[in-house]
Design a protein around this motif. Structure first.
Motif, PDB file in Angstrom:
ATOM      1  N   ASP A   1      54.584  35.217  35.391  1.00 53.68           N
ATOM      2  CA  ASP A   1      53.330  35.756  34.876  1.00 53.68           C
ATOM      3  C   ASP A   1      53.348  37.285  34.956  1.00 53.68           C
ATOM      4  O   ASP A   1      54.366  37.904  35.277  1.00 53.68           O
ATOM      5  N   SER A   2      52.212  37.896  34.693  1.00 54.68           N
ATOM      6  CA  SER A   2      52.150  39.357  34.606  1.00 54.68           C
ATOM      7  C   SER A   2      51.933  40.037  35.948  1.00 54.68           C
ATOM      8  O   SER A   2      51.760  41.256  36.002  1.00 54.68           O
ATOM      9  N   GLY A   3      51.943  39.272  37.044  1.00 56.58           N
ATOM     10  CA  GLY A   3      51.629  39.845  38.341  1.00 56.58           C
ATOM     11  C   GLY A   3      52.630  40.863  38.848  1.00 56.58           C
ATOM     12  O   GLY A   3      52.297  41.695  39.689  1.00 56.58           O
ATOM     13  N   THR A   4      53.869  40.823  38.360  1.00 58.29           N
ATOM     14  CA  THR A   4      54.890  41.745  38.855  1.00 58.29           C
ATOM     15  C   THR A   4      54.998  43.015  38.015  1.00 58.29           C
ATOM     16  O   THR A   4      55.127  44.106  38.553  1.00 58.29           O
ATOM     17  N   TRP A   5      54.955  42.881  36.709  1.00 57.72           N
ATOM     18  CA  TRP A   5      55.215  44.024  35.841  1.00 57.72           C
ATOM     19  C   TRP A   5      54.044  44.379  34.935  1.00 57.72           C
ATOM     20  O   TRP A   5      54.174  45.253  34.075  1.00 57.72           O
ATOM     21  N   GLY A   6      52.914  43.697  35.090  1.00 58.68           N
ATOM     22  CA  GLY A   6      51.768  43.995  34.236  1.00 58.68           C
ATOM     23  C   GLY A   6      51.860  43.351  32.869  1.00 58.68           C
ATOM     24  O   GLY A   6      50.997  43.557  32.018  1.00 58.68           O
TER      25      GLY A   6
ATOM     26  N   LEU B   1      49.872  46.646  41.016  1.00 56.20           N
ATOM     27  CA  LEU B   1      49.892  46.615  42.483  1.00 56.20           C
ATOM     28  C   LEU B   1      50.894  45.583  42.985  1.00 56.20           C
ATOM     29  O   LEU B   1      50.612  44.787  43.874  1.00 56.20           O
ATOM     30  N   ALA B   2      52.087  45.594  42.410  1.00 56.56           N
ATOM     31  CA  ALA B   2      53.137  44.648  42.771  1.00 56.56           C
ATOM     32  C   ALA B   2      54.138  45.323  43.701  1.00 56.56           C
ATOM     33  O   ALA B   2      54.762  46.319  43.334  1.00 56.56           O
ATOM     34  N   PRO B   3      54.308  44.826  44.922  1.00 58.23           N
ATOM     35  CA  PRO B   3      55.263  45.431  45.854  1.00 58.23           C
ATOM     36  C   PRO B   3      56.702  45.163  45.434  1.00 58.23           C
ATOM     37  O   PRO B   3      56.989  44.169  44.760  1.00 58.23           O
TER      38      PRO B   3
END
Length: 313
Positions: A141-146, A186-188
């Motif tokens: 999903d888009s949680g890592t790279w937007g 805001l993905a570490p």
């Protein structure tokens, strides 16, 4: 614009994206007991995220976990500098591997492409695993790279053929182009926010902590922090305007209280926004007293405001 990065031209060497396969009749039970991920009910084709933690609740390894077959799981992660994070993952698996019937294999040698889409294909599930000939395909999903992205492992010719089935054009990109999107999401990332002494709730890894799943190393520490309401520090998004007198900060730059000058934390990642002169975005881990949207802080010779805070609840 849809983007593509390939291991053959070195783009993905920057992050050393790796995968480790755990397979055998006891693999599911082991991963469920020893990680923060909810693995017990994970079905083939499903993907989740997770961590191995120390007894003190610190990160030993963070990964994306896919169930590829009933008793086979693949963990994807950035191996980090000198492959330190992949080594740490293999070490922690081996450390607590006693009589359980499973084997661990480093499956990183296959060719790899990343595909980044402006939006998910219609009707597609956000995160899932599928195979296509000799390819293994991990939809994220888009949680890592937007933006939605896909990691495709296997022979180059087959990766090229599979890409054509998406019926869209891809522009070749560099790893550095993705950093602004990651930061804004805001993905570490390994060696930036994900460090060996980091608590996952402080660095934006709340989604990797499954609730109500039973015991795992570090669980008591994590549950205590959640019960108290928040971790002592939080991952935040900062944004700066372009200014000749105040260039973008570098990782490690201090973030200070605007009034007292007290250090609140440090910049962990930074990237330019858009084209030349568009400013910058950065991640920082700050004390929770200042980790709230709109909070003014001092960084790199200028005043900026906290734009967003990573979820922890």
């Amino acid at each position: 614009m849809n983007l593509r990065l390939d291991s053959e031209n070195g783009d993905l060497e920057t992050c050393l994206w790796s995968r480790v396969r755990v397979t055998g009749p006891d693999a599911r039970d082991y991963l469920h007991r020893m990680t923060t991920a909810q693995v017990k009910h994970l079905r083939p084709g499903q993907i989740t995220s997770g961590c191995f933690l120390t007894a003190q609740g610190k990160v030993r390894a963070a990964f994306s976990l896919a169930c590829t077959e009933a008793n086979t799981f693949t963990l994807e992660l950035d191996a980090g500098r000198d492959e330190a994070w992949k080594k740490a993952l293999l070490e922690v698996i081996e450390q607590f591997h006693f009589a359980e019937a499973f084997e661990t294999v480093d499956a990183s040698s296959s060719g790899l492409s990343w595909f980044f889409l402006t939006e998910s294909p219609e009707g597609a599930q956000a995160s899932r695993f599928e195979s296509f000939g000799n390819l293994e395909i991990y939809h994220h999903d888009s949680g890592t790279w937007g933006r939605p992205w896909i990691s495709v492992w296997g022979p180059r010719a087959e990766r090229d053929a599979w890409a054509k089935t998406l019926d869209t054009e891809f522009r070749s990109a560099k790893f550095s182009e993705l950093q602004a999107g990651r930061i804004q999401a805001l993905a570490p990332w390994a060696d930036h926010e994900v460090l060996a002494d980091a608590n996952p709730l402080e660095i934006g890894l709340r989604a990797a902590i499954a609730d109500n799943k039973g015991c795992y190393p570090g669980q008591e520490v994590i549950e205590k922090i959640v019960a108290l309401g928040s971790p002592a520090r939080r991952l935040v998004l900062l944004q700066g305007a372009p200014a000749a007198s105040a260039p973008a900060p570098a990782p490690g730059a201090p973030v200070q209280d605007s009034a007292s000058g007290t250090e609140l934390g440090q910049i962990t990642s930074v990237a330019p926004l858009g084209g030349s002169g568009a400013g910058w975005v950065a991640l920082a881990v700050l004390r929770k007293t200042h980790a709230r949207p709109g909070q003014a802080v001092h960084v790199a010779g200028s005043e900026v405001a906290v734009q967003a805070v990573a979820a922890y609840e």
